[in-house]
Scaffold this motif. Structure first.
Motif, short mmCIF file in Angstrom:
data_model
loop_
_atom_site.label_atom_id
_atom_site.label_comp_id
_atom_site.label_asym_id
_atom_site.label_seq_id
_atom_site.Cartn_x
_atom_site.Cartn_y
_atom_site.Cartn_z
N ARG A 37 0.82 -1.21 0.00
CA ARG A 37 0.00 0.00 0.00
C ARG A 37 0.86 1.26 0.00
O ARG A 37 0.63 2.18 -0.79
CB ARG A 37 -0.92 0.01 1.23
N HIS A 38 1.81 1.28 0.91
CA HIS A 38 2.64 2.48 1.03
C HIS A 38 3.55 2.65 -0.19
O HIS A 38 3.84 3.78 -0.59
CB HIS A 38 3.47 2.41 2.31
N GLY A 39 4.00 1.53 -0.75
CA GLY A 39 4.81 1.61 -1.96
C GLY A 39 4.04 2.21 -3.12
O GLY A 39 4.56 3.05 -3.86
N HIS A 40 2.79 1.81 -3.27
CA HIS A 40 1.95 2.40 -4.31
C HIS A 40 1.80 3.90 -4.08
O HIS A 40 1.87 4.70 -5.02
CB HIS A 40 0.58 1.74 -4.31
N ALA A 41 1.60 4.27 -2.82
CA ALA A 41 1.43 5.69 -2.50
C ALA A 41 2.70 6.48 -2.82
O ALA A 41 2.64 7.60 -3.34
CB ALA A 41 1.06 5.85 -1.02
#
Length: 512
Positions: A37-41
């Motif tokens: 999730r954070h990588g996508h963000a």
């Protein structure tokens, strides 16, 4: 009491009884789904950052200490939400950066990044490979060997630099490190190994022009030769090393009992983009009674040889001992990535290879594998080849050539504008995508042109001095720069030059 103390000591040594101890791995605190999730963000944030560069000032309006004052003075005790970290990146860090990827960044030399390169670096970071030897990262080592062979082929470098012979290529962190290891190899050869075992037993000399990179002097310091060992050889009118002056300097040192050790030829100097005559330098060295190491520092300009019309940049490389260039400057690869080749790896390995017992493996005992830790100063090494491999595959030779050609074409157009301007002049012949200019009215007017171009952080231009005179440098190379940015800059330079001339005229009138 003794029993109680012993019981307490036993309990304290049991990890299960320690505060916050867990049977889970450390990665559990930031699990794989959270990373996803954070990588996508973060990737979204980077994409938005690139897309919005045009709206940002190229240089920030900050003073020393501003950033630190805006951040907490002490580290957090508990984990913070990633969204809050990303918010601070967006609101506190990015606005206080000089934006090297900005389309109006024309300073120093470019520091390219690209989508394939960033993704390659992300993959390398996720893999976390420590590629100090073949055994610690077989694929990392062999991919690096392949990538350097591919790049040598694309640049038209001679076969003597390929890995299937006595030489080969390696990725250093920067051209400064390449110069250092080249000088260490040169020192090894010049002293017959004596420097490695018991220090330098004779005075050695290194030759370069005053326009060579400052890393030459730093390398001489680190290698134990000292700054006094560096000889600044004279230049011709184009700021290129003069082979006749080099021959005279070599002869003078030999008469004085000094051993010539290395010559550092520059292909694309920082100040003017001058290209030293490598083949003629090699002719001079061929007449020396003992071998003198010839290293070619092509940090910025060398990558332009991917375009066949610029293969003159590798002229004479077939007679050089080492050659380096930086894909992280102008070839779409993010820092750090210097490509360094040697024609004979022997002196380099003799100077740098150390094999303690804990690093011995069947692979290095057999001699069938490359251990790149022996080709550099540090022991550890990141998987840099992955991002270069991503770039070579993501753009292909055609994409790399197009990238170089568009910037060279735009620089040629800018140079024509400068030559036609009544107030400006070229301070040196255009070199690839580097244009050096000054005001015809002199130093103060040139300084006003530079100040006006950079006013309000709108652009980044840097300066140098050639022949003792102030010069404005325009280095085109950002992946986000378009032709209209360069044309707009040309208009602004002309307007600033005209304003500077008017100011000089008014000042002269007032002085009467």
């Amino acid at each position: 009491m003794g029993k109680s103390e012993n019981s307490s000591a036993s309990a304290a040594s049991d990890p299960s009884e320690l505060p916050h101890a867990s049977d889970e791995p450390s990665s559990a605190a930031f699990d794989h789904e959270a990373f996803r999730r954070h990588g996508h963000a973060l990737v979204d944030w980077i994409a938005d950052y690139w897309a919005g560069l045009e709206e940002r000032p190229a240089q920030p309006d900050v003073r020393p200490g501003d950033v630190r004052a805006a951040l907490p003075a002490t580290p957090p005790e508990e984990p913070e939400p990633f969204a809050r970290v990303l918010e601070d990146l967006d609101q506190l860090i990015a606005p206080a950066l000089t934006h090297w990827q900005h389309p109006r960044f024309f300073g120093y030399f470019p520091a390219n990044v690209s989508g394939p390169s960033v993704l390659g670096d992300l993959a390398a970071a996720g893999l976390g490979t420590q590629g100090m030897s073949w055994a610690t990262g077989p694929a990392a080592t062999e991919l690096e060997t392949l990538a350097l062979d591919w790049l040598a082929e694309l640049l038209g470098l001679p076969d003597r630099f390929r890995s299937d012979g006595a030489g080969g290529g390696v990725i250093q962190d920067s051209a400064s490190s390449a110069t250092l290891v080249a000088l260490l190899a040169a020192r090894e050869r010049a002293t017959g190994g004596a420097a490695r075992t018991h220090g330098i037993d004779r005075p050695l000399a290194v030759y370069a022009t005053e326009h060579a990179h400052s890393s030459v002097t730093k390398a001489a310091r680190i290698a134990g030769l000292g700054e006094s060992a560096v000889r600044h050889v004279g230049c011709d009118d184009g700021h290129r090393l003069d082979p006749v002056a080099l021959g005279e300097a070599l002869a003078a040192d030999r008469r004085a009992g000094v051993t010539p050790c290395a010559v550092i030829a520059t292909v694309g100097t920082t100040s003017s983009g001058a290209v030293d005559p490598v083949a003629e330098i090699a002719d001079v060295l061929a007449g020396e009674p003992a071998p003198v190491w010839l290293h070619v520092d092509a940090a910025w300009a060398g990558v332009a040889a991917v375009a066949p019309e610029h293969r003159n940049l590798v002229s004479g490389a077939e007679r050089a001992d080492s050659w380096s260039t930086n894909p992280h400057k102008w070839l779409l690869t993010n820092f750090d990535c210097d490509a360094f080749w040697v024609a004979d790896r022997g002196p380099l390995l003799d100077a740098l290879a150390i094999l303690p017992e804990y690093l011995r493996t069947d692979a290095n005992a057999s001699g069938d594998a490359i251990d790149y830790r022996d080709w550099q100063v540090p022991l550890g090494r990141r998987f840099r080849a992955l991002k270069l491999w991503f770039v070579l595959r993501g753009f292909g030779a055609s994409g790399l050539r197009a990238h170089i050609r568009r910037h060279v074409d735009w620089a040629a157009e800018l140079a024509q504008r400068i030559e036609a301007d009544p107030h400006l002049e070229l301070a040196a012949p255009r070199s690839l995508a580097l244009v050096c200019l000054r005001h015809r009215d002199g130093e103060d007017a040139t300084a006003r042109v530079l100040e006006a171009a950079n006013e309000g952080g709108r652009a980044v231009l840097t300066h140098t001095r050639l022949g003792g005179r102030l010069v404005v440098r325009v280095a085109i190379g950002s992946v986000h720069t378009a032709r209209w940015h360069v044309r707009e800059l040309a208009d602004e330079l002309s307007a600033a030059a005209e304003a500077a001339s008017r100011a000089d005229g008014l000042a002269e009138d007032r002085s009467r």
